[in-house]
Design an enzyme around this catalytic site. Structure first.
Site, PDB file in Angstrom:
ATOM      1  N   GLY A 193     -14.862 -11.968 -38.149  1.00 42.03           N
ATOM      2  CA  GLY A 193     -16.164 -12.593 -38.316  1.00 42.03           C
ATOM      3  C   GLY A 193     -16.245 -13.573 -39.465  1.00 42.03           C
ATOM      4  N   THR A 194     -15.607 -13.256 -40.577  1.00 40.50           N
ATOM      5  CA  THR A 194     -15.689 -14.141 -41.739  1.00 40.50           C
ATOM      6  C   THR A 194     -15.052 -15.494 -41.449  1.00 40.50           C
ATOM      7  OG1 THR A 194     -15.768 -12.316 -43.320  1.00 40.50           O
ATOM      8  CG2 THR A 194     -14.995 -14.432 -44.143  1.00 40.50           C
TER       9      THR A 194
ATOM     10  N   ASN B 170     -27.187  -6.966 -39.789  1.00 44.57           N
ATOM     11  CA  ASN B 170     -26.216  -5.889 -39.970  1.00 44.57           C
ATOM     12  C   ASN B 170     -26.733  -4.735 -40.827  1.00 44.57           C
ATOM     13  OD1 ASN B 170     -25.928  -8.136 -41.964  1.00 44.57           O
ATOM     14  ND2 ASN B 170     -24.609  -6.658 -42.992  1.00 44.57           N
TER      15      ASN B 170
ATOM     16  N   GLN C  66     -22.961  -8.255 -34.812  1.00 47.94           N
ATOM     17  CA  GLN C  66     -23.590  -6.950 -34.592  1.00 47.94           C
ATOM     18  C   GLN C  66     -24.299  -6.868 -33.243  1.00 47.94           C
ATOM     19  OE1 GLN C  66     -23.272  -4.213 -36.273  1.00 47.94           O
ATOM     20  NE2 GLN C  66     -22.251  -5.014 -38.082  1.00 47.94           N
TER      21      GLN C  66
ATOM     22  N   SER D 255     -16.629 -10.301 -34.008  1.00 49.90           N
ATOM     23  CA  SER D 255     -15.542  -9.605 -34.702  1.00 49.90           C
ATOM     24  C   SER D 255     -15.076  -8.409 -33.883  1.00 49.90           C
ATOM     25  CB  SER D 255     -16.020  -9.137 -36.083  1.00 49.90           C
ATOM     26  OG  SER D 255     -15.010  -8.401 -36.749  1.00 49.90           O
TER      27      SER D 255
ATOM     28  N   HIS E  50     -13.379  -5.520 -34.780  1.00 51.94           N
ATOM     29  CA  HIS E  50     -13.431  -4.134 -35.253  1.00 51.94           C
ATOM     30  C   HIS E  50     -14.834  -3.541 -35.248  1.00 51.94           C
ATOM     31  CE1 HIS E  50     -14.832  -4.490 -39.583  1.00 51.94           C
ATOM     32  NE2 HIS E  50     -14.602  -5.744 -39.296  1.00 51.94           N
TER      33      HIS E  50
ATOM     34  N   THR F 270       0.341 -18.830 -35.362  1.00 53.97           N
ATOM     35  CA  THR F 270       0.798 -18.000 -34.241  1.00 53.97           C
ATOM     36  C   THR F 270      -0.271 -16.974 -33.880  1.00 53.97           C
ATOM     37  OG1 THR F 270       3.101 -18.232 -34.939  1.00 53.97           O
ATOM     38  CG2 THR F 270       2.574 -16.386 -33.467  1.00 53.97           C
TER      39      THR F 270
ATOM     40  N   CYS G 130     -19.192  -5.136 -46.002  1.00 53.64           N
ATOM     41  CA  CYS G 130     -18.332  -6.318 -46.099  1.00 53.64           C
ATOM     42  C   CYS G 130     -18.511  -7.067 -47.417  1.00 53.64           C
ATOM     43  CB  CYS G 130     -18.631  -7.275 -44.940  1.00 53.64           C
ATOM     44  SG  CYS G 130     -18.361  -6.552 -43.321  1.00 53.64           S
TER      45      CYS G 130
END
Length: 384
Positions: free
Chosen positions: A70-71, A150, A180, A200, A202, A238, A326
């Site tokens: 996300g960042t 969030n 979120q 994101s 995770h 990559t 975060c």
């Protein structure tokens, strides 16, 4: 007993995601840019992930690019768009309750001379679209609004905002942080007039270090990472095939079971809110039912510091958050809660509970049992 109520910080990887990640690490481990068959096999995972995500969002596969999370996605969306559209204007509109991965690039752009406007929110963290209407002008080049907050689970009217923006000025780029929201609700970028959307891995039972960004065709954006030109030059490097395969599988799993999962999480959320409301000195900062996200409950416990309560619950095997995990591992005063005009005495006394479909009512009962025992004791030691 243990109860993990910090799913907005991160989720556990599911078996289906674990299996495909391990397979791409130990069997189909080739570089997807290689021309031989081992590379071709690796590239197939990327194609499948794109297909899964594009189908969910009802967009073209070519509009999906993979990131490290996300960042990176939010930085690419904001800085990349501004760098590519300098001649379109000097004004950027966002909100007072954005995640740090949006707020920090905004601060950077302010230092670069851009006029960044932060829209206020109401008691529950929702933007009033009238404030946006007052700020939209000819020199606006970007609007960035998160879909779901969030910390408190506020749902922003992203579709209404998108429609208004494009009616006033179709050239304005509209970015939505859906980190979120994805996996918790239907999202249609075309219908909601969204040009760029970030997600994101995770947060949806994928692996850490994975994410994707939807970029509408013909949207002007500069890459922020240069290199070998992978992913049409938008995001060189990559490709992280295990992470990409994992987020593609996680996305499919979420939306194959969306209705059932959302119903379950909403029931848990409403049950927790009802139980917390029975405790004296507790203020609920999140909304029940469909008016808030299905998986987040923010509650303020008068007379108890959030970090003290967090660790007291941790000792009982209950894991919660004192805010956005975060931003820092040290609790600080939440920008979101301040923007919501929460009572000053409660700003440092707020806990976030966040669910996944794997949580149970029994876990909530256990948590409430412990809270009812802990709070009277902890309040005895409040600083006067």
């Amino acid at each position: 007993m243990e109860a993990y109520f910090d799913n907005s910080a991160t989720t556990r990887v599911t078996d289906s995601v674990k299996d495909i990640v391990v397979k791409t690490m130990t069997e189909d481990y080739g570089n997807p840019s290689s021309m031989h068959m081992v590379g071709v096999e690796a590239e197939k995972y990327i194609k499948t992930a794109k297909e899964n995500i594009a189908k969910i969002l009802k967009v073209d596969e070519k509009e999906i690019y993979f990131t490290s999370g996300g960042t990176e996605g939010n930085n690419l969306a904001i800085v990349g768009v501004v760098e590519a559209n300098k001649r379109s204007g000097n004004k950027i509109i966002t909100t007072e309750v954005e995640h740090a991965s949006v707020a920090s690039p905004m601060k950077y752009l302010e230092k670069e001379g851009y006029n960044v406007v932060y829209l206020p929110v109401d008691r529950y963290g929702v933007v009033n679209i009238e404030s946006l209407k007052k700020e939209m002008s000819e020199d606006t080049l970007l609007v960035s609004v998160m879909h779901v907050n969030n910390e408190v689970g506020a749902i922003q009217p992203v579709g209404e905002i998108g429609k208004y923006i494009k009616t006033i000025n179709p050239k304005v780029v509209y970015h939505v942080d859906a980190i979120q929201a994805f996996g918790k609700m239907e999202i249609r970028p075309k219908k909601e007039h969204i040009d760029i959307l970030t997600v994101s891995g995770h947060k949806i039972h994928g692996s850490k270090g994975s994410g994707f960004i939807y970029i509408k065709k013909n949207t002007k954006i500069n890459p922020i990472i240069s290199g070998g030109g992978q992913q049409d030059g938008i995001r060189s490097g990559t490709e992280n095939v295990p992470g990409i395969a994992g987020i593609g599988q996680a996305a499919k799993d979420c939306y194959d079971n969306l209705e059932q999962n959302v119903r379950r999480m909403t029931e848990l959320k409403d049950y927790l809110i009802d139980r917390l409301s029975e405790i004296e000195g507790v203020t609920i900062n999140s909304r029940k039912g469909n008016e808030g996200a299905p998986h987040i409950v923010s509650a303020s416990f008068r007379g108890v510091r959030s970090e003290v309560l967090l660790h007291a619950l941790e000792d009982k095997g209950i894991y919660v958050s004192a805010g956005s995990a975060c931003s820092s591992n040290r609790p600080s005063i939440s920008r979101t809660l301040k923007a919501m005009n929460i009572d000053k005495d409660l700003l440092g006394s707020t806990i976030r509970f966040s669910f996944s479909e794997f949580n149970t009512k029994e876990e909530i009962d256990y948590c409430m049992e412990q809270l009812n025992q802990l709070l009277p004791v902890l309040r005895k030691y409040v600083r006067r």
